[in-house]
Design a protein around this motif. Structure first.
Motif, mmCIF file in Angstrom:
data_model
loop_
_atom_site.group_PDB
_atom_site.id
_atom_site.type_symbol
_atom_site.label_atom_id
_atom_site.label_comp_id
_atom_site.label_asym_id
_atom_site.label_seq_id
_atom_site.Cartn_x
_atom_site.Cartn_y
_atom_site.Cartn_z
ATOM 1 N N LEU A 120 0.442 -1.350 -0.017
ATOM 2 C CA LEU A 120 -0.252 0.494 0.597
ATOM 3 C C LEU A 120 1.160 1.382 -0.223
ATOM 4 N N GLU B 220 -8.853 -5.577 1.923
ATOM 5 C CA GLU B 220 -9.994 -5.552 0.805
ATOM 6 C C GLU B 220 -9.798 -4.813 -0.279
ATOM 7 N N PHE B 221 -8.283 -4.429 -0.330
ATOM 8 C CA PHE B 221 -7.540 -3.690 -1.505
ATOM 9 C C PHE B 221 -7.395 -4.876 -2.408
ATOM 10 N N GLN C 207 -7.447 -4.030 5.939
ATOM 11 C CA GLN C 207 -7.395 -2.725 4.808
ATOM 12 C C GLN C 207 -7.162 -3.536 3.395
ATOM 13 N N VAL C 208 -5.836 -4.902 3.897
ATOM 14 C CA VAL C 208 -5.189 -4.788 2.985
ATOM 15 C C VAL C 208 -5.302 -6.495 2.186
ATOM 16 N N CYS D 198 1.355 1.316 -3.724
ATOM 17 C CA CYS D 198 0.760 1.578 -4.665
ATOM 18 C C CYS D 198 -0.411 1.286 -3.720
ATOM 19 N N SER D 199 -1.594 2.416 -3.840
ATOM 20 C CA SER D 199 -2.359 2.720 -3.226
ATOM 21 C C SER D 199 -4.266 2.622 -4.184
ATOM 22 N N ASP D 200 -3.809 2.244 -5.582
ATOM 23 C CA ASP D 200 -4.871 2.116 -5.847
ATOM 24 C C ASP D 200 -5.273 1.081 -6.650
ATOM 25 N N PRO D 201 -6.013 0.432 -6.301
ATOM 26 C CA PRO D 201 -6.543 -1.502 -7.002
ATOM 27 C C PRO D 201 -5.981 -1.076 -8.922
ATOM 28 N N ASP E 109 -10.095 -5.598 -4.550
ATOM 29 C CA ASP E 109 -10.569 -4.709 -5.376
ATOM 30 C C ASP E 109 -9.337 -4.665 -6.179
ATOM 31 N N VAL E 110 -8.130 -5.194 -6.407
ATOM 32 C CA VAL E 110 -7.493 -5.544 -7.168
ATOM 33 C C VAL E 110 -7.849 -7.026 -8.055
#
Length: 507
Positions: A234, A321-322, A318-319, A237-240, A325-326
């Motif tokens: 994260l 869920e990230f 959080q990871v 890169c925080s954008d999936p 989304d990826v």
């Protein structure tokens, strides 16, 4: 004279042994369904040159060497198939036949031997050894043999890493070149293109080898769970959507190095008509295919590492869920291999046992993705999605819509079971060409997909992290998992105690 074909004989099934262990990549391999995988249905067959599903030939071989049914070549002797490959002044084999035979012939004869026989027959048939050449005749034959050699070098460039192959190629062109100056120019173009392609492929392979070496060092160094394991995903890169795009970059880059012949060479056995050796007596040439399977495994473990690494439950959720989304973005792009690796990483036991962490996760999206990649019904849902992506690719106007990256381990298994489930030769010694048409259909489709240029802008920082970020071993993952959420039963407690002792040196 009509040739009847016994369907039972042509489709005679050999006993199916289990696939090689490296085909069952990582956690996903354990999820394979029972029974023989269905092959993907498709309305057309693809090669780089355009693949038609039917092979129409003007006539049956008068000597009975080639057997046709409904206009399709179904079986023949190896000699007859080689003869069918050779162009003449008024004949050129169909592109579909060229691809299918060059792909499958290596089960029976090494490429350098095949090219040697092709050249020898051309010399004989076109009387290229005569003191005075028939220039008019050779001007009709020349463009056809050049075209065949061009198609071979373009589709199977790795065959020409051997000096013997280049030698045969040059010898043939030197024989026809005196009849037309243009042949020299075409030969130079052909060799130049081939050298560039081999140099590019070699450079890519070297890069992958260097990456693999760097990663193996870090596996040892980071097999424990230190307070901080460099950066986490994260922070990079925080954008999936961006990460899904960069994963697609990695996938397409690695796919581009896999030669179609590797799918066949992975399962080479002894030819029953030659009991002395396999067709490839030297080491099997499947390094790119195996490197790609290792990449899948690495991504599984990277996902699991990133989830088990944070000390706090909220950060772990959080990871998760990230990555959900990826994975969803990978599905939308058509990158099914990264999608399956991410799901497999999240389904690894050290991750799935983190019940307190998962209780903080909105899991609805994850269950939808799991459903898409569910192995039930021989991955029915995935295969349906893959067909949809393949259809979109066919009608696409942009590279973005052309992307199809299949779940690679399943593709290998499909090809493996097709190869093992049907005999290469019929009882009469004929090559079972019907089988190889189906093989060529699957491999040809893959070739089309791997040639798509990635439309997304590359982020070197993210790609470097994906390739080199330290990952836990399986024991390291379990230790990290137990350190995050305490063992729940005696078995877990015993394992935790053992891991703390062996890895951390604590009791």
């Amino acid at each position: 004279m009509k040739h009847k074909k016994n369907k039972d004989v042509a489709n005679k099934r050999a006993p199916v042994p289990p696939p090689p262990p490296w085909t069952a990549a990582g956690a996903a391999g354990a999820r394979s369904s029972k029974g023989m995988p269905e092959t993907l249905s498709s309305t057309s067959m693809f090669t780089p040159c355009g693949f038609s599903p039917h092979l129409h030939t003007a006539k049956e071989d008068e000597q009975g060497g080639l057997i046709f049914q409904d206009g399709n070549l179904t079986s023949a002797s190896l000699d007859a198939l080689i003869q069918h490959l050779i162009p003449t002044t008024d004949y050129y084999p169909e592109k579909a036949y060229i691809f299918t035979f060059l792909l499958s012939s290596r089960l029976f004869i090494e490429p350098h031997e095949l090219l040697s026989r092709v050249c020898h027959k051309c010399i004989e048939q076109q009387r290229l050894d005569d003191p005075v050449l028939d220039k008019a005749r050779i001007r009709k034959f020349g463009p056809k043999i050049l075209q065949l050699l061009t198609e071979w070098t373009e589709t199977f460039p790795y065959d020409f890493q051997e000096e013997r192959m280049i030698g045969h190629l040059k010898d043939m062109i030197h024989r026809i070149a005196p009849c037309d100056e243009a042949y020299w120019k075409k030969m130079n173009q052909l060799l130049q293109t081939l050298n560039q392609k081999l140099a590019t492929l070699s450079h890519g392979q070297e890069g992958i080898v260097k990456i693999s070496a760097a990663v193996s060092d870090k596996l040892v160094a980071f097999k424990t769970k230190p307070p901080s394991i460099q950066r986490e995903i994260l922070s990079v890169c925080s954008d999936p959507y961006t990460l899904a795009q960069q994963l697609t970059h990695v996938e397409l880059e690695r796919l581009s190095h896999i030669g179609p012949e590797e799918f066949v060479q992975a399962f080479v056995h002894k030819d029953p008509l030659d009991g002395t050796k396999t067709c490839f007596s030297e080491q099997k040439k499947t390094s790119n295919l195996e490197a790609y399977v290792k990449w899948f495994n690495r991504l599984c473990y990277l996902v699991a590492t990133e989830i088990c690494m944070p000390a706090k439950k909220k950060q772990r959720a959080q990871v998760i869920e990230f990555f959900i989304d990826v994975a969803r973005e990978c599905f939308n792009i058509g990158n099914f291999n990264s999608l399956m690796a991410i799901i497999s990483g999240m389904n690894m036991s050290p991750v799935s046992r983190l019940k307190k962490t998962w209780s903080k996760v909105k899991t609805a999206k994850f269950f939808i993705l799991e459903h898409q990649m569910d192995p039930t019904g021989n991955f029915y849902n995935y295969r349906t999605a893959l067909r949809g992506a393949a259809h979109r690719s066919l009608t696409a106007h942009s590279n973005r819509e052309k992307i199809v990256i299949p779940f690679f381990s399943l593709l290998i298994k499909d090809i493996y079971f097709l190869n093992e489930g049907c005999a290469n030769r019929l009882p009469n010694g004929h090559v079972n060409f019907e089988k190889f048409l189906e093989l060529a259909k699957q491999v040809g489709e893959f070739i089309t997909w791997k040639q798509v240029e990635c439309p997304f802008e590359q982020d070197p920082n993210i790609i470097h992290y994906l390739h080199t970020a330290p990952i836990f071993t399986e024991d390291g993952l379990y230790l990290a998992s137990y350190e995050s959420e305490s063992p729940e039963n005696q078995t877990e407690k015993d394992r935790w105690k053992s891991l703390r002792s062996s890895i951390l040196g604590k009791t």
